[in-house]
Enzyme design. Structure first.
Site, mmCIF file in Angstrom:
data_model
loop_
_atom_site.group_PDB
_atom_site.id
_atom_site.type_symbol
_atom_site.label_atom_id
_atom_site.label_comp_id
_atom_site.label_asym_id
_atom_site.label_seq_id
_atom_site.Cartn_x
_atom_site.Cartn_y
_atom_site.Cartn_z
ATOM 1 N N ASP A 43 0.808 -1.175 -0.062
ATOM 2 C CA ASP A 43 0.036 -0.001 0.175
ATOM 3 C C ASP A 43 1.093 1.323 -0.075
ATOM 4 O O ASP A 43 1.648 1.579 1.093
ATOM 5 C CB ASP A 43 -0.705 -0.022 1.056
ATOM 6 C CG ASP A 43 -1.890 1.261 1.461
ATOM 7 O OD1 ASP A 43 -1.605 2.062 0.418
ATOM 8 O OD2 ASP A 43 -2.555 1.315 2.224
ATOM 9 N N TYR A 133 -9.259 15.147 -7.119
ATOM 10 C CA TYR A 133 -8.234 14.241 -7.777
ATOM 11 C C TYR A 133 -6.901 15.060 -8.379
ATOM 12 O O TYR A 133 -5.923 14.722 -8.093
ATOM 13 C CB TYR A 133 -8.723 13.798 -9.237
ATOM 14 C CG TYR A 133 -8.046 12.950 -10.061
ATOM 15 C CD1 TYR A 133 -7.312 11.639 -9.588
ATOM 16 C CD2 TYR A 133 -7.837 13.175 -11.320
ATOM 17 C CE1 TYR A 133 -6.509 10.844 -10.332
ATOM 18 C CE2 TYR A 133 -6.952 12.479 -12.079
ATOM 19 C CZ TYR A 133 -6.364 11.193 -11.845
ATOM 20 O OH TYR A 133 -5.561 10.445 -12.596
HETATM 21 N N1 LIG Z 1 -7.232 6.467 -16.237
HETATM 22 C C1 LIG Z 1 -7.028 7.445 -16.655
HETATM 23 O O1 LIG Z 1 -7.951 7.848 -17.564
HETATM 24 C C2 LIG Z 1 -5.676 8.351 -16.362
HETATM 25 C C3 LIG Z 1 -5.632 9.706 -17.078
HETATM 26 C C4 LIG Z 1 -4.725 10.398 -16.804
HETATM 27 C C5 LIG Z 1 -3.694 10.049 -15.865
HETATM 28 N N2 LIG Z 1 -3.634 8.631 -15.295
HETATM 29 C C6 LIG Z 1 -2.675 8.213 -14.427
HETATM 30 O O2 LIG Z 1 -2.060 7.089 -14.809
HETATM 31 C C7 LIG Z 1 -1.841 6.018 -13.942
HETATM 32 C C8 LIG Z 1 -2.138 4.921 -14.220
HETATM 33 O O3 LIG Z 1 -3.767 4.773 -14.209
HETATM 34 P P1 LIG Z 1 -4.656 3.755 -14.517
HETATM 35 O O4 LIG Z 1 -5.680 4.020 -15.384
HETATM 36 O O5 LIG Z 1 -3.582 2.560 -14.847
HETATM 37 O O6 LIG Z 1 -5.160 3.403 -13.059
HETATM 38 P P2 LIG Z 1 -5.920 2.008 -12.452
HETATM 39 O O7 LIG Z 1 -6.458 1.061 -13.478
HETATM 40 O O8 LIG Z 1 -6.942 2.751 -11.511
HETATM 41 O O9 LIG Z 1 -4.947 1.436 -11.467
HETATM 42 C C9 LIG Z 1 -4.503 1.862 -10.385
HETATM 43 C C10 LIG Z 1 -4.110 0.502 -9.509
HETATM 44 O O10 LIG Z 1 -3.552 1.222 -8.192
HETATM 45 C C11 LIG Z 1 -4.173 0.256 -7.129
HETATM 46 N N3 LIG Z 1 -4.123 1.150 -6.116
HETATM 47 C C12 LIG Z 1 -5.075 2.208 -5.511
HETATM 48 N N4 LIG Z 1 -4.518 2.630 -4.116
HETATM 49 C C13 LIG Z 1 -3.255 1.952 -4.017
HETATM 50 C C14 LIG Z 1 -2.696 2.150 -3.152
HETATM 51 N N5 LIG Z 1 -2.718 2.891 -1.831
HETATM 52 N N6 LIG Z 1 -1.374 1.396 -3.101
HETATM 53 C C15 LIG Z 1 -0.883 0.500 -3.989
HETATM 54 N N7 LIG Z 1 -1.725 0.496 -4.918
HETATM 55 C C16 LIG Z 1 -2.925 1.083 -5.203
HETATM 56 C C17 LIG Z 1 -5.480 0.268 -7.686
HETATM 57 O O11 LIG Z 1 -6.188 -0.786 -6.885
HETATM 58 P P3 LIG Z 1 -7.698 -0.886 -6.704
HETATM 59 O O12 LIG Z 1 -8.392 -1.012 -8.005
HETATM 60 O O13 LIG Z 1 -7.773 -2.153 -5.753
HETATM 61 O O14 LIG Z 1 -7.790 0.567 -6.133
HETATM 62 C C18 LIG Z 1 -5.340 -0.257 -9.128
HETATM 63 O O15 LIG Z 1 -4.853 -1.526 -9.256
HETATM 64 C C19 LIG Z 1 -2.220 6.853 -12.514
HETATM 65 O O16 LIG Z 1 -1.320 7.545 -11.901
HETATM 66 C C20 LIG Z 1 -3.245 7.873 -12.867
HETATM 67 O O17 LIG Z 1 -3.483 8.801 -12.038
HETATM 68 C C21 LIG Z 1 -4.983 7.820 -15.357
#
Ligand SMILES: NC(=O)c1ccc[n+]([C@@H]2O[C@H](COP(=O)([O-])OP(=O)(O)OC[C@H]3O[C@@H](n4cnc5c(N)ncnc54)[C@H](OP(=O)(O)O)[C@@H]3O)[C@@H](O)[C@H]2O)c1
Length: 292
Positions: A43, A133
């Site tokens: 975490d 966010y």
């Molecule tokens: N998705 C978008 O459209 C978007 C846009 C711009 C930037 N980003 C950035 O890109 C990055 C990757 O995004 P993504 O879409 O791949 O995200 P994602 O699919 O939501 O995956 C995030 C992962 O991190 C885990 N997580 C959450 N809190 C945590 C913690 N405290 N410790 C360890 N793991 C934790 C989540 O677990 P749970 O599912 O169990 O919570 C999930 O497996 C992030 O930094 C995000 O802010 C994303």
């Protein structure tokens, strides 16, 4: 090469895994020893959890942090949790990396910008987030950069890959609805998690630490994106276009989102080269090979 990927079960984490396991990566990564960790293993919001992980797993050359709380409306409702994952998390990782002279790649978002000005934002534009966010992610950028001199912050946007995302939501809705209502006055860059993963693996090999923008090329609205998804998937679902105000009226709990948050990959273009392709080409591959 020893690598740790946190948030490994998220969209970007899975995309990195696919690339590294399939050898679709710069040759420096071939044969890399990779630890994949998601929330159950470490975490990142907990200093003790991060310290315990690094204590028992030893030294890494690179850490790529894909862990985050990405539910934009959820962050509005629970800022403490958002700040833990999105700000304290990168700080804890940066501190652990600094102790071991490790490169940290931390992923951030276009939502650090207010979206009040048309056009694309470059890495030198001033952020000023308008959502919980965005505020938690901007804090995370600063804490990652200030706690480890070998930090890359890679801002991306409108991500789709394996997992929950806008493209999947539209396809799911289209299966049961003849029309969907989508916001038409917020503009950004839809970005393939697979393309982003490839570029991150290149950025991680440089020592040009600091902030990078990395999205697929081209700008559209959410409604444009929905229309393109349906066209590429051969789905007949009508896209009704609405304004942010109309959406907010129907969904009062929704976080405010920037109107213009498109990013320009200016540093990539000026340094190692910008290999990100037009968003429509990337979306076509996703629809052709991953979704259907
Ligand atoms: N998705 C978008 O459209 C978007 C846009 C711009 C930037 N980003 C950035 O890109 C990055 C990757 O995004 P993504 O879409 O791949 O995200 P994602 O699919 O939501 O995956 C995030 C992962 O991190 C885990 N997580 C959450 N809190 C945590 C913690 N405290 N410790 C360890 N793991 C934790 C989540 O677990 P749970 O599912 O169990 O919570 C999930 O497996 C992030 O930094 C995000 O802010 C994303």
């Amino acid at each position: 090469m020893r690598l740790l990927v946190t948030g490994s079960l998220g969209q970007l984490g899975r995309a990195l895994r696919n690339r590294l396991e399939q050898g679709r990566c710069p040759e420096e990564w071939l044969g890399a020893e990779v630890d994949w960790a998601d929330l159950a293993e470490v975490d990142i919001s907990s200093e003790a959890s991060v310290a315990a992980w690094f204590g028992s797993n030893g030294h890494y050359d690179v850490v790529i942090n894909c862990a985050a709380m990405t539910n934009v409306d959820g962050c509005e409702a629970d800022f403490a949790r958002a700040f833990g994952a999105n700000a304290l998390g990168p700080m804890n990782l940066a501190r652990a990396c600094a102790h071991a002279d490790t490169t940290l790649v931390h992923v951030s978002t276009d939502y650090v910008f207010p979206g009040t000005r048309e056009g694309e934002r470059t890495e030198t534009d001033t952020p000023c987030p308008i959502s919980a966010y965005g505020r938690s992610k901007l804090a995370g950028e600063g804490l990652a950069l200030s706690n480890n001199p070998k930090t890359h912050v890679v801002r991306t946007a409108w991500l789709y890959g394996e997992g929950k995302n806008f493209v999947q939501t539209m396809l799911r809705l289209a299966a049961t609805h003849s029309e969907v209502t989508v916001v038409d006055d917020q503009f950004g860059n839809p970005t393939s998690a697979d393309d982003l993963a490839g570029e991150i693996l290149r950025i991680a090999l440089t020592d040009a630490y600091g902030v990078w923008h990395c999205t697929n090329e081209g700008i559209c609205s959410w409604a444009d994106l929905a229309s393109e998804v349906f066209a590429l998937a051969g789905v007949s679902c009508v896209v009704r276009r609405c304004t942010s105000e109309q959406y907010k009226e129907a969904n009062p709990q929704a976080a405010d989102r920037p109107r213009y948050s498109a990013l320009a990959n200016a540093r990539l273009a000026a340094t190692i080269g910008n290999t990100m392709r037009p968003w429509r080409d990337a979306l076509k591959d996703y629809i052709d090979y991953q979704v259907l």
